[in-house]
Design a protein around this motif. Structure first.
Motif, mmCIF file in Angstrom:
data_model
loop_
_atom_site.group_PDB
_atom_site.id
_atom_site.type_symbol
_atom_site.label_atom_id
_atom_site.label_comp_id
_atom_site.label_asym_id
_atom_site.label_seq_id
_atom_site.Cartn_x
_atom_site.Cartn_y
_atom_site.Cartn_z
ATOM 1 N N ARG A 24 -18.946 61.636 -23.246
ATOM 2 C CA ARG A 24 -20.060 60.375 -22.846
ATOM 3 C C ARG A 24 -21.223 60.802 -22.850
ATOM 4 N NH1 ARG A 24 -17.099 60.800 -17.926
ATOM 5 N NH2 ARG A 24 -17.798 62.843 -17.272
ATOM 6 N N SER A 28 -23.374 57.524 -26.273
ATOM 7 C CA SER A 28 -24.041 56.828 -25.541
ATOM 8 C C SER A 28 -25.444 57.351 -26.521
ATOM 9 C CB SER A 28 -24.762 57.450 -23.940
ATOM 10 O OG SER A 28 -23.894 57.103 -23.509
ATOM 11 N N ASN A 29 -25.285 58.340 -27.305
ATOM 12 C CA ASN A 29 -26.232 58.781 -28.188
ATOM 13 C C ASN A 29 -26.002 58.840 -29.739
ATOM 14 O OD1 ASN A 29 -28.045 59.272 -25.726
ATOM 15 N ND2 ASN A 29 -26.804 60.288 -25.754
ATOM 16 N N LYS A 78 -23.449 49.445 -33.294
ATOM 17 C CA LYS A 78 -23.928 49.350 -32.299
ATOM 18 C C LYS A 78 -25.621 48.855 -33.238
ATOM 19 C CE LYS A 78 -22.837 52.209 -28.493
ATOM 20 N NZ LYS A 78 -23.406 53.234 -27.869
#
Length: 269
Positions: A24, A28-29, A78
């Protein structure tokens, strides 16, 4: 990156809670993690280097270097998706503005001003949200708006209840619902006191020929990725909200000018 997501999904049943927490954080990073060494990432996550290395092996990667490469791809993906979405929304808003500027709204503004009640009928969940937004905006300018449940019987009730000057907005995705068209035709025959407005997507519809005013909006399509890697096209209705903002703001300006009051745009002060 779709490949890495698929790997993680396929192995999700074998991952421990601590490994899922690592995943996760990585997802997320991705930009940050793709630039960290194995030791730095381990320190940041308060885990051992061997824990991260074992996770890489478990999801089918050769090692940490390959994970960093995959995270770098995710970071780029992204960034590109954000640019594409932002560009698409900007283009859509420009289209709405150009379309809006072609409209002659003097008559409908006069009808809105004289309306005792404005009924809002929608044909789906997203359309109902648009109706609620329009109802709020109408309330803010002192107009009584009634949101109708999405049932044909509600249109029949409006036909019996409406008085001279009332308005009915039909907010529909396509405007091709046969039942709605039939009911609108009956309203026109039984109660010609109500002014009807259609608000549909940019498609030719038979509904347009039945109403007094017709306005259009287009939707934006985005891909939604689910946990298993499956993708689904989703419509977003943001251009409809932009159109409503323009309509209400310009109605206020029209009303003030009619009363001889200077219109002030406080956002520009």
């Amino acid at each position: 990156m779709a490949n890495l997501k698929r790997r993680v999904w396929e192995k999700s049943g074998e991952l421990s809670e601590s490994e899922k927490e690592i995943i996760r954080f990585l997802f997320s990073n991705p930009t940050l993690c793709s630039h960290l060494s194995l030791s730095k990432l381990a320190q940041k996550l308060y885990v051992s280097e061997s824990s991260i290395f074992r996770l890489c092996k478990k999801i089918g990667l050769s090692g940490y270097s390959e994970l960093r490469f995959e995270l770098s791809d995710l970071s780029h993906e992204k960034k590109m998706n954000t640019i594409d979405i932002a560009t698409e929304v900007e283009n859509a808003n420009q289209e709405v503005l150009k379309y809006y500027n072609t409209l002659d709204l003097e008559k409908i503004f006069s009808d809105i001003e004289g309306a005792n009640t404005i009924y809002l009928y929608s044909t789906g969940w997203s359309q109902e949200l648009i109706a609620k937004y329009l109802a709020h905006e109408l309330f803010m300018i002192g107009k009584r708006a009634v949101i109708l449940p999405s049932a044909i019987e509600e249109l029949r009730i409006v036909s019996r209840r409406a008085v001279t000057g009332d308005m009915l907005f039909i907010i529909s995705y396509s405007g091709d619902n046969i039942q709605i068209r039939d009911e609108i035709s009956k309203i026109k025959l039984l109660n010609n006191k109500i002014t009807m407005v259609s608000f549909t997507t940019l498609k030719p519809t038979q509904l347009v020929s039945l109403v007094d005013y017709s306005f259009f909006f287009r939707t934006l399509k985005f891909q939604k990725v689910f946990g298993g890697g499956e993708e689904s096209a989703n419509d977003t209705f943001s251009p409809a909200y932009t159109f409503i903002d323009l309509l209400i703001a310009n109605y206020c300006q029209w009303e003030m000018q009619k009363r001889g009051i200077d219109y002030v745009d406080y956002d520009e002060e």
